[in-house]
Design a protein around this motif. Structure first.
Motif, short mmCIF file in Angstrom:
data_model
loop_
_atom_site.label_atom_id
_atom_site.label_comp_id
_atom_site.label_asym_id
_atom_site.label_seq_id
_atom_site.Cartn_x
_atom_site.Cartn_y
_atom_site.Cartn_z
N ILE A 129 0.75 -1.02 0.17
CA ILE A 129 -0.01 -0.46 -0.18
C ILE A 129 1.04 0.84 -0.09
N ALA A 130 2.04 1.41 0.43
CA ALA A 130 2.66 2.65 0.83
C ALA A 130 3.50 3.10 -0.68
N LEU A 135 2.72 5.96 -6.19
CA LEU A 135 2.68 5.85 -7.82
C LEU A 135 1.69 6.57 -8.25
N THR A 136 1.91 7.71 -8.98
CA THR A 136 0.59 9.13 -9.18
C THR A 136 1.08 9.21 -10.35
N ALA A 141 3.85 1.77 -20.41
CA ALA A 141 4.66 0.89 -20.54
C ALA A 141 4.19 -0.43 -21.68
N GLU A 142 5.61 -0.81 -22.36
CA GLU A 142 4.46 -1.75 -23.31
C GLU A 142 4.58 -3.24 -22.85
N ASN A 143 4.90 -3.43 -21.59
CA ASN A 143 4.85 -4.96 -21.44
C ASN A 143 4.54 -4.71 -19.61
N ILE A 144 3.87 -5.58 -19.42
CA ILE A 144 2.73 -5.86 -18.72
C ILE A 144 3.09 -5.47 -17.36
N LYS A 145 5.00 -6.31 -17.31
CA LYS A 145 5.38 -6.11 -15.74
C LYS A 145 6.42 -4.49 -15.72
N ASP A 146 6.40 -4.01 -17.05
CA ASP A 146 6.80 -2.27 -16.66
C ASP A 146 5.70 -2.01 -16.13
N PHE A 147 4.65 -2.90 -16.49
CA PHE A 147 3.53 -1.31 -16.27
C PHE A 147 2.82 -2.00 -15.00
N THR A 148 3.02 -2.78 -14.20
CA THR A 148 2.03 -3.43 -12.97
C THR A 148 2.89 -2.60 -12.05
N LEU A 152 1.07 -0.34 -9.46
CA LEU A 152 0.96 -1.49 -8.47
C LEU A 152 2.22 -1.11 -7.41
N GLY A 153 3.11 -0.74 -7.81
CA GLY A 153 4.42 -1.71 -6.95
C GLY A 153 4.99 -2.08 -6.89
N ASN A 154 6.18 -2.72 -6.77
CA ASN A 154 6.82 -3.54 -6.64
C ASN A 154 6.39 -5.02 -5.83
#
Ligand SMILES: Cc1cc2nc3c(=O)[nH]c(=O)nc-3n(C[C@H](O)[C@H](O)[C@H](O)COP(=O)(O)OP(=O)(O)OC[C@H]3O[C@@H](n4cnc5c(N)ncnc54)[C@H](O)[C@@H]3O)c2cc1C
Length: 472
Positions: A129-130, A135-136, A141-148, A152-154
């Motif tokens: 949550i922190a 992340l505002t 991003a092109e790939n789903i990993k970088d996007f999320t 959503l954060g790491n």
């Protein structure tokens, strides 16, 4: 009289539809309504593709996983697909809101398909949550990993998104290789915080993109304020499952004079001046003339029939193992139409609960879907799946399985890698270089996956192609 028919036959344009799934059947009906002479070439012994139903030893019907169609919003095709409004009232059961939910970290959430981050251990949840709140920035991003990771954060990526992606697309998948097409299951959103805070935060686009509503009424209010019309789903009233739809489309096509050839495939495609002129069939060895071809089988087969090598880029599809099960007592959940399972310890990803979908159902039956690679199909036994269903409290602990069927379907969900995208694009371009009177459509085209998207695209593509042919 005979001569008039012969003359009409000579005058008619010819359409060949390859693949008799829902998209091919709709295409055949649309061509026939535009006065084409139509042949459907279907590899299997029956039409319907993924919309065919399955039957166990007691004759209980199951679908090939969750298949609940919805109106497309295009009146012309909705009437072809589902019938007139009187017919719909009589034969289809309308569902104005699908009841769903998901299982994550051994707990159910019955409000939406989005995983509930509050089910994570407290230390991970607080850390997640922190990160999420900080992340505002808008993300491109092109790939789903970088996007999320950027939305959503790491922590939530590693503990929610990544395990779900691996469950769906394979443990060996590199999430950085997955395009945004991997968001088919809505995994870019999660449930977090409380209902009021989420509803408030979702007024800001940056939070709307990553949080789900906790209450159905919040979602309804949001849809109304944004003029988003609710989707109406339909399911056959008959006890025959979604097969009813296939039977209806086949009957409609045949009534319009469509010729359906099953157990058949195209062995050779002849072209001249950038157009397909005829196709040769493998079994009957007939040659069919064509003015237009609708190809809803894998495009690589069209290229091979033209003696052109398909794209060397790798395209992988998941195999579905579907356990169809019928129990001697009612299922514990008497509301949900279907449920997602995002739990990483449990191989099932979706469950269809027929007693909540079929109005007059007397069976206590469900289908549990698992995605795997072709070499893993023996890993998922009926007994193990029943144990999981009992642990999830979907099936009562003391229930007995009366009848069952294990269905294995290869080449189902594509693994949406950049390589898959490349193969799709290159095969399409190669086909277009050979002929401009072929429509590459259906789910195998790689352009769409959901039924309603596939059907709307087929309608548009056939309308465009026929308008093109009619131009002087
Ligand atoms: C397990 C599962 C669950 C799904 N759940 C949903 C859902 O919940 N909601 C949703 O909207 N969509 C869902 N889908 C997707 C949906 O099934 C597809 O959108 C739809 O079936 C696409 O229809 P189609 O005609 O394009 O393809 P298909 O149904 O695959 O039909 C293709 C046809 O082509 C035939 N064929 C193949 N090769 C050849 C050849 N060489 N020559 C001739 N014929 C050939 C096949 O036998 C088949 O009949 C799901 C799919 C799967 C696999």
């Amino acid at each position: 009289m005979k001569n008039i028919h012969a003359e009409e036959a000579v005058m008619k344009k010819n359409a060949v539809v390859v693949g008799g799934g829902v998209s091919g059947l709709l295409a055949a009906i649309l061509y026939a309504k535009k006065n084409y002479a139509v042949n459907v070439i279907e590899l299997d012994s029956e039409c319907g593709g993924l919309l065919r139903s399955n039957y166990d030893s007691l004759g209980v019907a199951y679908d090939t996983g969750t298949h609940i169609p919805n109106f497309t919003g295009i009146d012309e095709i909705d009437e072809i697909l589902f019938g007139t409004s009187e017919y719909v009232e009589e034969h289809w059961h309308k569902i104005t809101e699908l009841n769903t939910g998901n299982y994550f970290e051994n707990q159910w959430s019955h409000v939406s398909p989005f995983a509930d981050s509050r089910h994570l251990p407290a230390v991970l949840y607080n850390q997640g949550i922190a990160e999420l709140m900080q992340l505002t920035d808008s993300v491109d991003a092109e790939n789903i990993k970088d996007f999320t990771k950027s939305t959503l954060g790491n922590t939530f990526f590693e503990n929610i998104v990544q395990p779900i992606l691996k469950k769906m697309y394979g443990q060996d998948v590199d999430c950085a290789d997955l395009t945004m097409g991997a968001n088919l299951f809505g995994i870019t959103r999660i449930l977090a915080l409380d209902a009021d805070t989420s509803a408030k935060l979702k007024e800001l686009p940056v939070f709307d993109a990553k949080l789900g509503f906790h209450r159905k009424e919040d979602h309804r209010k949001w849809a109304k304020e944004n003029n988003i019309s609710p989707i109406t789903y339909v399911y056959p009233r008959s006890d025959n499952g979604i097969q009813f739809w296939v039977n209806r489309l086949v009957a409609e096509a045949e009534a319009l004079g469509v010729n359906i050839l099953t157990n058949e495939k195209v062995s050779k495609i002849h072209t001249s001046s950038g157009k397909i002129t005829s196709v040769e069939l493998q079994n009957s060895q007939q040659t069919l003339n064509c003015d237009s071809v609708f190809w809803s089988a894998p495009p690589a087969f069209a290229l091979l029939a033209m003696s052109v090598s398909p794209s060397p880029a790798r395209a992988t599809f998941r195999t579905a193992v579907i356990h169809h099960l019928n129990f001697d007592m009612p299922l514990t959940d008497d509301k949900s139409h279907y449920l997602w399972s995002w739990d990483k310890e449990n191989p099932i990803f979706r469950i269809t609960l027929y007693p909540n979908l079929r109005l007059n159902s007397t069976a206590n039956n469900l289908s549990a879907e698992i995605l795997c690679s072709p070499s893993e199909v023996e890993d998922y036994s009926k007994e193990a799946v029943i144990e999981h269903l009992k642990a999830m409290a979907i099936v009562p602990e003391n229930a007995r399985c009366l009848s069952s069927e294990k269905q294995i379907v290869h080449n189902t969900f594509p693994v949406p890698t950049f390589s898959f995208e490349k193969a799709t694009k290159e095969n399409y371009e190669l086909l277009m270089e050979q002929a401009d009177n072929i429509i590459v459509s259906g789910r195998f085209s790689g352009k769409h996956w959901l039924q309603s998207d596939v059907l709307k695209a087929a309608y548009q593509e056939i309308s465009d192609a026929c308008n093109q042919v009619e131009k002087p």
